[in-house]
Every structure is written in C-alpha cells, then in structure tokens.
Design a protein around this motif. Structure first.
Motif, short mmCIF file in Angstrom:
data_model
loop_
_atom_site.label_atom_id
_atom_site.label_comp_id
_atom_site.label_asym_id
_atom_site.label_seq_id
_atom_site.Cartn_x
_atom_site.Cartn_y
_atom_site.Cartn_z
N PHE A 86 0.81 -1.21 0.00
CA PHE A 86 0.00 0.00 0.00
C PHE A 86 0.85 1.26 0.00
N ASP A 87 2.11 1.15 0.33
CA ASP A 87 2.97 2.32 0.28
C ASP A 87 3.63 2.48 -1.08
N ASN A 88 3.92 1.37 -1.74
CA ASN A 88 4.53 1.44 -3.07
C ASN A 88 3.89 0.33 -3.92
N PHE A 89 3.09 0.76 -4.89
CA PHE A 89 2.33 -0.18 -5.72
C PHE A 89 3.20 -0.93 -6.72
N ASN B 156 1.43 -14.64 -1.76
CA ASN B 156 0.80 -13.59 -0.96
C ASN B 156 0.40 -12.38 -1.80
N TRP B 157 1.17 -12.06 -2.82
CA TRP B 157 0.83 -10.97 -3.73
C TRP B 157 -0.45 -11.30 -4.50
N ASP B 158 -0.60 -12.54 -4.91
CA ASP B 158 -1.76 -12.97 -5.69
C ASP B 158 -3.02 -13.19 -4.85
N GLN C 173 -5.45 -8.22 -3.50
CA GLN C 173 -5.62 -7.59 -4.80
C GLN C 173 -6.91 -6.75 -4.85
N ALA C 174 -7.98 -7.24 -4.24
CA ALA C 174 -9.23 -6.47 -4.20
C ALA C 174 -9.05 -5.21 -3.38
N ASP C 175 -8.40 -5.33 -2.23
CA ASP C 175 -8.15 -4.15 -1.39
C ASP C 175 -7.26 -3.14 -2.12
N TYR D 34 -8.21 0.66 -3.13
CA TYR D 34 -7.32 1.71 -2.63
C TYR D 34 -6.88 2.64 -3.77
N ILE D 35 -6.49 2.04 -4.88
CA ILE D 35 -6.06 2.82 -6.04
C ILE D 35 -7.23 3.64 -6.59
#
Length: 196
Positions: free
Chosen positions: A100-103, A154-156, A161-163, A167-168
């Motif tokens: 969330f700090d660096n996409f 964990n990335w997938d 991914q929905a969050d 957020y974006i």
C-alpha cells in the motif's frame, strides 16, 4: 538499478565498514541520518548473509523510528528477514504495508507489469521511477526461489488484490475532488483498507 554500477559495495570488508560507521553514527546523541542510513542497515546485513544481524537492526529501527514512513527496498528486506526467522504473520503484515505504500516494487520484483497509476503519489518514494532507479539487482538477488514463491502467493491473494484495487480507485477519486470533507472521507476509507 539496472546499470553495471552497484548501489551497494560488494566487498564484504567494505560492507562491514559501512555497517560499523552507520551504527556508530546512530549511537551519538545528535546523529545525522544523512541519505537515509537507517534504511540501509538491514539490507547491508542481508548482503553480508547475516539475517540475525538484520533482524536485530530492524528491531532497533522499529524502536528508534516508530512513526517512520516506509522505504520500499528497506521494507522488502525486512519482509525477507522475517521470512528467514519464521515469523510469517509479521512478514505478511509488512508485505501489506509495503504494497500500500509502493504499488510498484512487488510486481517489478516478480517480473510482472506494474502498470502506471495516473494520480499524485504524494512522494517520489511511492513512484515507479523510484523503484526502477533503486537497487533492484542487489535486493532481488537476496531471495531464494521458495521465498519468491511465498511472495508471489501472498501478492496474488484475492483479498489483497481487491483491497489494492479499491485503494487505487480511492486515490484516483481523491485526485478528482477539491472538497475538504470529500477528501477527508476518501483518505479515511483508504486508511481503513490499508490497515494491517
């Protein structure tokens, strides 16, 4: 950093010298962090193959800078140290903080297209250029195949991914609004989504 020049020294003696110099600087009553030495100690220990030293360094960092703004490469190394120490729940929380700090850092690390998000990022540390100009080669080479597989899994994660998508979207909306109350509500929602 994709050029032939190295972001960090490769000679173990030089790495040890930097670690000692930085640690001495932080023992002084009025230290000078200079170019963000606090973000370099953990990665330097990892470059030496000293996961225990890196873990101690991150413990110090957490106490010395409890409200610090995350730096992407430092956080990536912190996640790795937590994996190596077996603290998977904390590694997952740190990954969420990083995402969330660096996409961009995690998808670049995984060889995926990170996309380019067209809204104000609030800091150059959060932009794609920051990642591409950083010590990618050095930091990415520290990870084993199994550690990379953990990161990919964990990335997938569908919830992450929905969050992240929501957020974006909130940050895109934030760029389109001028109202103080509207902006405050969007920031509140984004903060709730990114909470660990």
């Amino acid at each position: 950093m994709n050029s032939e020049e190295s972001f960090f020294p490769t000679d173990p003696k030089k790495i040890r010298t930097l670690i000692r110099r930085y640690e001495r600087a932080f023992n002084k009553p009025h230290y000078d962090d200079g170019p963000g030495k606090r973000f370099l100690l953990g990665p330097l220990y990892l470059l030496m193959g000293d996961a225990e030293g890196a873990l101690k360094s991150y413990g110090w960092y957490k106490k010395a800078f409890p409200d610090d703004v995350p730096e992407a490469f430092n956080h990536l190394c912190w996640i790795l140290v937590l994996l190596k120490s077996g603290d998977l729940p904390l590694a997952e929380r740190k990954l969420r903080e990083l995402v969330f700090d660096n996409f961009y850092l995690v998808p670049v690390f995984l060889g995926e297209n990170p996309g380019q998000h067209d809204f104000q990022h609030g800091s150059n540390w959060r932009e794609l250029a920051y990642v591409l100009e950083g010590p990618c080669d050095e930091m990415f080479s520290l990870w084993t195949d199994s550690e990379r597989a953990w990161l990919k899994k964990n990335w997938d994660d569908p919830k992450l991914q929905a969050d992240l998508s929501r957020y974006i979207e909130l940050y895109k909306e934030l760029d389109r609004t001028n109202g103080y109350e509207e902006r405050g509500e969007l920031l509140r929602q984004a903060s709730l989504i990114s909470k660990v």
